[in-house]
Design a protein around this motif. Structure first.
Motif, short mmCIF file in Angstrom:
data_model
loop_
_atom_site.label_atom_id
_atom_site.label_comp_id
_atom_site.label_asym_id
_atom_site.label_seq_id
_atom_site.Cartn_x
_atom_site.Cartn_y
_atom_site.Cartn_z
N VAL A 276 2.04 4.13 6.95
CA VAL A 276 0.90 3.27 6.65
C VAL A 276 0.65 2.30 7.80
CG1 VAL A 276 0.04 1.44 5.14
CG2 VAL A 276 1.11 3.47 4.15
N ARG B 269 0.83 4.31 -2.61
CA ARG B 269 0.67 5.70 -2.16
C ARG B 269 1.78 6.58 -2.72
NH1 ARG B 269 -1.06 6.50 4.17
NH2 ARG B 269 -2.89 5.13 4.24
N SER C 221 -8.76 3.75 -2.54
CA SER C 221 -7.54 3.88 -1.76
C SER C 221 -6.50 2.83 -2.15
CB SER C 221 -7.84 3.73 -0.26
OG SER C 221 -8.25 2.41 0.03
N ALA C 222 -5.25 3.11 -1.83
CA ALA C 222 -4.17 2.16 -2.08
C ALA C 222 -4.41 0.87 -1.30
CB ALA C 222 -2.84 2.78 -1.68
N GLU C 223 -4.92 0.99 -0.08
CA GLU C 223 -5.14 -0.19 0.76
C GLU C 223 -6.18 -1.12 0.13
OE1 GLU C 223 -3.09 2.83 2.58
OE2 GLU C 223 -5.19 3.04 1.99
N LEU D 162 7.31 6.06 4.47
CA LEU D 162 5.92 5.92 4.07
C LEU D 162 5.36 4.58 4.55
CD1 LEU D 162 3.68 7.38 2.64
CD2 LEU D 162 4.54 6.49 0.45
N ALA E 239 0.83 -1.21 0.00
CA ALA E 239 0.00 0.00 0.00
C ALA E 239 0.86 1.25 0.00
CB ALA E 239 -0.94 -0.01 1.20
N ALA E 240 1.97 1.21 0.74
CA ALA E 240 2.88 2.35 0.76
C ALA E 240 3.46 2.61 -0.62
CB ALA E 240 4.00 2.11 1.77
N GLU F 41 -0.75 4.09 10.83
CA GLU F 41 -2.11 4.56 10.55
C GLU F 41 -3.10 3.40 10.56
OE1 GLU F 41 -4.43 6.24 6.63
OE2 GLU F 41 -2.40 7.00 7.01
#
Length: 320
Positions: free
Chosen positions: A171, A65, A214-216, A167, A61-62, A174
């Motif tokens: 992630v 992003r 979203s990337a996730e 990054l 995911a990072a 977060e």
């Protein structure tokens, strides 16, 4: 010194041979209900632990992003620990090529394929271990693609202070909703960030709830679409996702496994002995998901393991 979770581990799975209790797997397991609260726990799920490769969905995911241009199969292998099958190698080479790089840019160590038949084939052909064959090369290729997209240096992308690793940390903190407790070096050379087992479960559940754009969400959708790139043929991660459509599964070294069920329950497990035969962690995790009310019937056989003597079954593993 960071607090070790070792004293808080509890018996999770026992090994029975011919009616004799031969051994016990100690560990911690935690399960979250779909609403997010802890509904099942054995041991201390708040102690820091190393998620190892179960952290790869966060790392992928990072990379997204950061602007890495990854096709769904590329994203799946970025979040995976591939077996070194020919399709895996071809995919990683493609990721590097699209980023304008070659395999020399990889900083993961040389290794043999995890797939036994592919390893045997390479041995017969006189092949040697390479970084490309290492199970983490997809993750490394994604980090390199992120560096190119961000205009960052590629030679030092494994430095914990590099922008791409910063990054990754962002992630993880977060998604897991807690600060990183400790930073170590993973087997592949990348930074490995310690969080609690409950945090790992929270992080995976947060990814399942992330907005579709979203990337996730893109990472999890890619894993569901291409489970064979997350692990490989015959491996637990791939089998769980194929048999439980909508589920997400990621195994990590040293006895770690995290799974999000299609109905929203999430469980994570860490075994203190590392579960070297890969036979106890799935049993402990599926027991947690079932206790939460998730349907595990299509994969129940993955949570069973025979003990054999002279080639015949003489016992079993069973949850405690």
């Amino acid at each position: 010194m960071p607090r070790s979770p070792q004293p808080q581990y509890v018996p999770l799975v026992e090994v029975i041979r011919s009616g004799f209790r031969e051994g016990v797997h100690f560990g911690t397991v935690v399960g979250l209900r779909p609403q997010g609260e802890i509904g099942y726990v054995r041991g201390d799920a708040q102690a820091p632990m190393l998620p190892r490769s179960s952290a790869k969905p966060f790392q992928a995911a990072a990379a997204l992003r950061a602007g890495a241009r990854l096709e769904p199969a590329h994203t799946a292998i970025a979040a995976g620990s591939h077996s070194g099958e020919p399709r895996h190698v071809k995919t990683v080479v493609g990721m590097l090529t699209e980023a304008g790089l070659d395999t020399d840019a990889l900083r993961c160590p040389a290794d043999w394929p995890l797939d036994r038949s592919e390893r045997d084939r390479l041995l017969r052909a006189g092949g040697t271990p390479t970084p490309l064959l290492m199970n983490c090369s997809g993750k490394h290729a994604a980090m390199l693609a992120a560096c190119v997209a961000g205009g960052w240096s590629t030679d030092d992308y494994l430095d914990p202070h590099h922008p791409v690793q910063g990054l990754v940390r962002q992630v993880i903190e977060e998604m897991c909703d807690e600060p990183v407790a400790h930073t170590t070096v993973d087997g592949c050379g990348a930074p490995q960030l310690a969080v609690s087992l409950a945090g790992l479960a929270r992080g995976l559940q947060a990814m399942t709830r992330a907005p579709a754009s979203s990337a996730e969400a893109q990472v999890l959708e890619a894993m569901r679409e291409f489970p064979e790139y997350v692990a490989g043929e015959g491996r637990v991660d791939t089998l769980l996702m194929r048999r439980l459509p909508g589920a997400v599964a990621k195994m990590g070294a040293e006895g770690v496994l995290a799974v999000a069920a299609p109905t929203g329950e999430v469980a994570a497990v860490k075994l203190s002995d590392g579960d070297p035969l890969f036979r106890a962690r799935t049993m402990a995790l599926l027991s947690a998901l079932e206790a939460l009310g998730a349907d595990v019937e299509p994969v129940r056989d993955l949570g069973t393991s025979e003990v054999r003597g002279a080639g015949e079954p003489v016992g079993r593993l069973q949850p405690i």
